[in-house]
Design a protein around this motif. Structure first.
Motif, short mmCIF file in Angstrom:
data_model
loop_
_atom_site.label_atom_id
_atom_site.label_comp_id
_atom_site.label_asym_id
_atom_site.label_seq_id
_atom_site.Cartn_x
_atom_site.Cartn_y
_atom_site.Cartn_z
N ILE A 129 0.86 -1.18 0.00
CA ILE A 129 0.00 0.00 0.00
C ILE A 129 0.89 1.22 0.00
O ILE A 129 1.68 1.43 0.93
CB ILE A 129 -0.93 0.02 1.23
N PHE A 178 0.79 5.22 -0.04
CA PHE A 178 0.04 6.46 0.02
C PHE A 178 0.68 7.46 -0.94
O PHE A 178 1.91 7.63 -0.96
CB PHE A 178 0.01 7.01 1.45
N VAL A 233 -2.80 4.79 -2.84
CA VAL A 233 -3.98 5.38 -2.23
C VAL A 233 -3.98 6.88 -2.52
O VAL A 233 -3.09 7.62 -2.08
CB VAL A 233 -3.99 5.14 -0.70
N SER A 267 -4.63 2.25 -8.61
CA SER A 267 -5.00 3.37 -7.75
C SER A 267 -6.40 3.18 -7.18
O SER A 267 -7.34 2.84 -7.91
CB SER A 267 -4.95 4.69 -8.52
N VAL A 305 -9.54 7.04 -1.76
CA VAL A 305 -10.21 6.88 -0.46
C VAL A 305 -10.10 8.17 0.31
O VAL A 305 -9.02 8.77 0.41
CB VAL A 305 -9.59 5.72 0.35
N SER A 324 -9.76 9.77 3.61
CA SER A 324 -9.35 9.42 4.97
C SER A 324 -10.00 10.29 6.02
O SER A 324 -9.90 10.00 7.22
CB SER A 324 -7.83 9.51 5.10
N LEU A 355 -9.35 1.98 4.77
CA LEU A 355 -7.89 1.98 4.69
C LEU A 355 -7.29 0.96 5.66
O LEU A 355 -6.31 0.28 5.33
CB LEU A 355 -7.35 3.38 4.99
N LEU A 364 -7.49 -2.37 4.06
CA LEU A 364 -6.47 -2.52 3.01
C LEU A 364 -5.11 -2.83 3.63
O LEU A 364 -4.37 -3.70 3.17
CB LEU A 364 -6.38 -1.24 2.17
N THR A 389 -10.45 1.68 -8.12
CA THR A 389 -11.12 1.59 -6.83
C THR A 389 -12.06 0.39 -6.76
O THR A 389 -11.97 -0.43 -5.84
CB THR A 389 -11.91 2.89 -6.54
#
Length: 374
Positions: free
Chosen positions: A9, A11, A34, A51, A54, A56, A65, A68, A347
């Motif tokens: 993952i 970010f 993300v 990609s 999300v 947050s 998250l 994930l 997504t």
């Protein structure tokens, strides 16, 4: 594909984090970036990634998250210290005593060291390079150094250093069955990848980096480790540090001077071979080589030194290098355009296939503004 089956993952962030994710992706890992639902990005380091968008800031988004990250092997955090903790996604949530994923390798990339007084300040590659002490040693004028794009801090001391530590953490996990926090800061990382010049600098007796900028062996001071302009505007690199290689170079160089036209009376008795070991003659040797290289085109010098140990090769453009040296399995051979990834492009694919999100749940997440798609 050594990392096949590993899930990462990443970010969304700037240079070092996406580069770390790119290297892991190129070696078989499944990398999910993300993004924020409203994000627009020019990140070109997206090869092989997917990609998800999300939000947050929405509770259901934060819970998504967590799901994930719980299902992943590696997390790449590109934010300043404390950001992930404020989101409720800090390392203790996953690696603490009752952590949700105690096998997670939690990689955090920051600019300034986490324990320094600069830790909360914004910065970029050039700032970190400056604070590492390495920038002051780089070639340039007597008054200021030049910098090598944003390669040293962002990509070497940041992204690649992070990848190395992630791989070591994954290896250690094979023994302990435990993940760990991997901390990388670009100031320290730059110092680490610059270990050789820094050690030479602190040990002047080696002679490599003992003098002022631009007068040392590897920073433009040595005429036999330098770049020269050719008659057609092309450039040749010369790096014949070892005396036998310099001997090969200077012999072929002098033979190739057109009709020895540059060997006027001023140069006819110049001891070019002996000048390598005599620093007092370096300025004269550099002038001699400058005049000589300017007498022929780049392609001529390339042919002259091809298949020799003269350590003299042309400066290629990125396009020339890809055409001449890109192998069939080289992921960077095609440089015709960027590899872009639209935020939220995958997504639905990721959430339904990997988190078993149902159609009803997916619609609720959309209505809750917890996710985005494109």
């Amino acid at each position: 594909m050594a990392l096949k089956g590993k899930k990462v993952i990443e970010f969304a962030g700037l240079a070092p984090a996406p580069f770390a994710g790119l290297v892991l992706s190129d070696n078989g890992a499944s990398v999910i970036r993300v993004d924020r639902p409203s994000a627009s990005t020019l990140d070109v380091l997206c090869r092989g990634k997917r990609s998800v968008a999300v939000n947050s800031k929405v509770p259901s988004g934060r819970e998504l998250l967590k799901r994930l990250i719980v299902s992943s092997d590696v997390l790449i955090d590109p934010f300043r210290p404390g950001v992930m903790e404020r989101l409720g996604l800090g390392p203790d949530v996953f690696l603490g005593k009752s952590g949700l994923n105690q096998r997670l390798v939690y990689a955090r990339i920051v600019g300034f060291p986490r324990t320094s007084s600069y830790k909360d300040m914004a910065g970029h590659d050039l700032n970190y390079l400056a604070m590492s002490g390495v920038l002051s040693m780089l070639p340039g004028s007597a008054h200021k150094p030049n910098f090598p794009l944003n390669l040293l801090a962002d990509f070497a001391g940041g992204g690649m250093h992070c990848v190395t530590k992630v791989l070591l953490a994954l290896l250690e996990r094979n023994e302990s069955d435990r993940g760990q926090i991997v901390d990388v800061d670009m100031v320290s990382g730059t110092r680490y990848v610059s270990a050789s010049p820094l050690i030479h600098r602190s040990n002047p007796a080696t002679g490599r980096f003992a003098s002022k900028r631009g007068t040392n062996l590897l920073d433009g001071g040595a005429p036999f480790y330098n770049i020269y302009l050719c008659r057609d505007g092309g450039l040749m690199t010369l790096a014949c540090i070892e005396p036998p290689f310099f001997g090969v170079f200077i012999e072929k160089f002098i033979q190739a001077l057109p009709g020895h036209s540059v060997l006027s009376d001023e140069w006819r008795d110049f001891p070019a071979l002996a000048a390598q070991a005599d620093r007092k003659l370096w300025p004269r040797l550099k002038q001699f080589l400058t005049i000589g290289f300017a007498s022929r085109a780049r392609h001529e010098w390339t042919d002259i030194f091809f298949e020799t140990d003269a350590c003299c090769v042309p400066v290629l453009t990125p396009e020339e290098a890809a055409q001449g040296f890109g192998s069939s399995d080289d992921p960077v051979k095609d440089i015709s355009g960027p590899c872009l990834l639209n935020p939220g492009q995958h997504t639905k694919e990721v959430l339904t296939a990997e988190l078993s999100v149902t159609e009803d749940e997916y619609e609720r997440l959309l209505n809750d503004s917890a996710i985005g798609q494109c």
